[in-house]
Design an enzyme around this catalytic site. Structure first.
Site, PDB file in Angstrom:
ATOM      1  N   CYS A 142      -4.019   5.129   1.382  1.00  0.00           N
ATOM      2  CA  CYS A 142      -3.581   4.708   0.046  1.00  0.00           C
ATOM      3  C   CYS A 142      -4.672   4.808  -1.007  1.00  0.00           C
ATOM      4  CB  CYS A 142      -3.052   3.283   0.112  1.00  0.00           C
ATOM      5  SG  CYS A 142      -1.923   3.071   1.495  1.00  0.00           S
ATOM      6  N   HIS A 153      -4.000  -2.689  -6.999  1.00  0.00           N
ATOM      7  CA  HIS A 153      -3.396  -1.976  -5.874  1.00  0.00           C
ATOM      8  C   HIS A 153      -1.995  -2.557  -5.681  1.00  0.00           C
ATOM      9  CE1 HIS A 153      -3.308   0.743  -2.587  1.00  0.00           C
ATOM     10  NE2 HIS A 153      -3.164  -0.195  -1.681  1.00  0.00           N
ATOM     11  N   GLU A 202      -6.212  -9.247  -2.836  1.00  0.00           N
ATOM     12  CA  GLU A 202      -6.664  -8.592  -4.061  1.00  0.00           C
ATOM     13  C   GLU A 202      -6.962  -9.625  -5.151  1.00  0.00           C
ATOM     14  OE1 GLU A 202      -4.047  -5.491  -5.474  1.00  0.00           O
ATOM     15  OE2 GLU A 202      -5.571  -4.752  -6.880  1.00  0.00           O
ATOM     16  N   LYS A 262       3.279  -0.318  -9.178  1.00  0.00           N
ATOM     17  CA  LYS A 262       4.069   0.056  -7.993  1.00  0.00           C
ATOM     18  C   LYS A 262       5.450  -0.584  -8.034  1.00  0.00           C
ATOM     19  CE  LYS A 262       0.374   1.046  -4.640  1.00  0.00           C
ATOM     20  NZ  LYS A 262      -0.877   0.700  -5.380  1.00  0.00           N
ATOM     21  N   HIS A 295       5.100   2.860  -4.049  1.00  0.00           N
ATOM     22  CA  HIS A 295       3.769   3.156  -3.524  1.00  0.00           C
ATOM     23  C   HIS A 295       3.725   4.631  -3.132  1.00  0.00           C
ATOM     24  CE1 HIS A 295       0.023   3.036  -1.575  1.00  0.00           C
ATOM     25  NE2 HIS A 295       0.089   1.865  -0.975  1.00  0.00           N
ATOM     26  N   PHE A 322      -5.378   1.309   4.014  1.00  0.00           N
ATOM     27  CA  PHE A 322      -5.402   1.015   5.442  1.00  0.00           C
ATOM     28  C   PHE A 322      -6.681   1.621   6.014  1.00  0.00           C
ATOM     29  CE2 PHE A 322      -0.588   0.620   6.544  1.00  0.00           C
ATOM     30  CZ  PHE A 322      -0.596  -0.669   6.048  1.00  0.00           C
TER      31      PHE A 322
END
Lengths: 402, 88
Positions: free
Chosen positions: A162, A294, A305, A326, A331, A390
């Protein structure tokens, strides 16, 4: 060190087929998430996603090109065309030899993998199309962009899940900053909304069955999108000398690794990247007016976050606006940072802060100004774009108004 | 059957070369038709799919082996030979 500016932008994503359409949709808080329209959707548990709409490859490419372009390459080529056109650059001579393409993608040609596996496993066929390999390889998009625009400099693809796009754009930034190139084409692309792609994500149990509600107490997961955004990054002096329109300055970049868990994020790793980008840009936390989060809408990301932002910003955390777009475009995995950079440019250029839509209930673990549901007018001079992948790989870009 | 095989191969080559069927002559070479190495492997694939057979072709040595690709006519006869070898 050279200063780096953005002189071209292009996109095709669930909110539109151009930067203008995307900015308009973001300003209006439009949602690009809908029922998935893909083969075998009835066998999926997760049946929503943010697909690129009103799109047919045949409207843009001839049959030969389509035989070679996976959907993620198609999106990249279309977005790059817009970006290069806006920059006004024509690549020949030394400029062509020194300009490269660095793109991010997590999965590459996932649709091509999916279709050829179907052919051999499901249909029992013993042969697949000859171009399966050149279609599916992760660097296909970057290579086709280089061929379309005669870009012969340093070119490659970054795959950091990502964070792929942010890592790619960070590399392009550093390449210009160091004087290695005057111009780079960079961004990211992804298209894994096919049966096998969504099925894989279902397995992790992190997908929402009904919508993306980042930072909202009733959030229940991420929603996947697809598309691309591509930019022309250019040495500031080079851009000024030719009188180019400058969209924003890329001022800083930082990347860190959590070195802790393959899927769970770490507030420390994220904070080091956020703080690092601010410092690299020569800014202070008080200079930052907006953060494009994010903000995946998972329980783990949003909480972590927000903790990271609070850690870096201290009391200024309550004054900085932070939104997750998003909620609108989904995403885009390896392409997400590139589309999200558009929200950052809109904030700096137009003073429009894209909202976090789908926000329904405050969450004490995410008690920041998440610009809920409605866009806001605000003059900001510097912004951040977060990406936390990830594997614990974090990449944060800092942009400044110019 | 011969006529049919020939017509189908000409159609495959014409599609790849973006030509009218009438522009593909039996004596044409792949060069004449503008079929490059990438288009050739697509042609081989299309022939295999259309006739449900395996064409012995290695892109590293396109000229070698039983499958003669020097002209349209040679491709047609090579396919016909493969078809007669097919077990019924």
């Amino acid at each position: 060190m050279k200063r780096v500016v953005i002189t071209g932008a292009g996109t095709i994503n669930p909110l539109g087929h151009s930067v203008t359409q995307t900015w308009q949709a973001m300003a209006e808080g439009k949602c690009g998430i809908a029922d998935l329209d893909i083969r075998d959707v009835d066998r999926l548990t997760v049946r929503i996603g943010a697909q690129v709409k009103n799109y047919s490859a045949g409207d843009h490419f001839n049959r030969q090109k389509i035989a070679l372009y996976d959907r993620f390459s198609q999106f990249a080529v279309l977005a790059a065309k817009q970006a290069v056109a806006q920059s006004g650059l024509v690549f020949d001579g030394e400029l062509a030899e020194r300009t490269g393409v660095i793109l991010g993608t997590a999965g590459g040609g996932v649709n091509t993998w999916d279709e050829s596996y179907r052919a051999v496993y499901e249909a029992g066929k013993n042969r697949v199309h000859p171009f399966v390999v050149p279609r599916l390889m992760n660097n296909a998009a970057a290579s086709h962009v280089s061929m379309e625009h005669n870009l012969m400099g340093p070119s490659y693809t970054v795959a950091t899940a990502c964070a792929s796009s942010n890592h790619a754009m960070g590399q392009a930034f550093n390449m210009i900053r160091s004087g290695q190139s005057n111009v780079m084409v960079t961004g990211g692309s992804e298209s894994m909304l096919c049966f096998g792609g969504v099925k894989a994500w279902e397995g992790l149990r992190v997908m929402s069955p009904d919508g993306c509600r980042p930072f909202s107490a009733n959030r229940n997961g991420m929603v996947q999108g697809e598309g691309a955004a591509i930019f022309v990054f250019e040495d500031y002096e080079h851009a000024r000398a030719r009188g180019a329109e400058i969209l924003a300055e890329v001022a800083g970049f930082s990347m860190t690794s959590d070195a802790s868990d393959i899927v769970m994020p770490s507030a420390q790793g994220a904070a080091r990247a956020i703080g690092g980008a601010i410092k690299d840009a020569g800014l202070t936390p008080e200079d930052i007016g907006y953060i494009n989060a994010h903000g995946t809408g998972t329980a783990a990301n949003d909480k972590t976050e927000c903790a990271a932002v609070r850690n870096v910003f201290g009391s200024h955390a309550d004054k900085v606006m932070i939104s997750s777009t998003k909620s609108m475009h989904g995403h885009l995995i390896g392409g997400t940072g590139a589309v999200e950079l558009l929200a950052c440019i809109m904030a700096l250029r137009d003073g429009v802060i894209a909202p976090t839509i789908g926000y329904e209930q405050p969450d004490p673990d995410c008690a920041l100004d998440v610009v809920p549901n409605v866009a806001r007018q605000a003059k900001v001079k510097a912004v951040l774009s977060n990406a936390f992948a990830f594997g614990g790989l974090n990449a944060v870009l800092a942009l400044r108004r110019i | 059957m011969t006529q049919n095989t020939q017509e189908r191969i000409i159609k495959i080559l014409a599609d790849q070369a973006i030509l009218d069927i009438s522009d593909v002559a039996m004596q044409s070479t792949l060069d004449d038709l503008g079929i490059d190495s990438m288009a050739l492997v697509e042609c081989i694939f299309a022939i295999e799919e259309t006739f449900d057979l395996e064409v012995p072709f290695n892109a590293n040595e396109p000229g070698s082996g039983d499958f003669d690709i020097s002209t349209v006519a040679s491709i047609v006869s090579a396919v016909e030979r493969l078809l007669t070898r097919q077990p019924t």
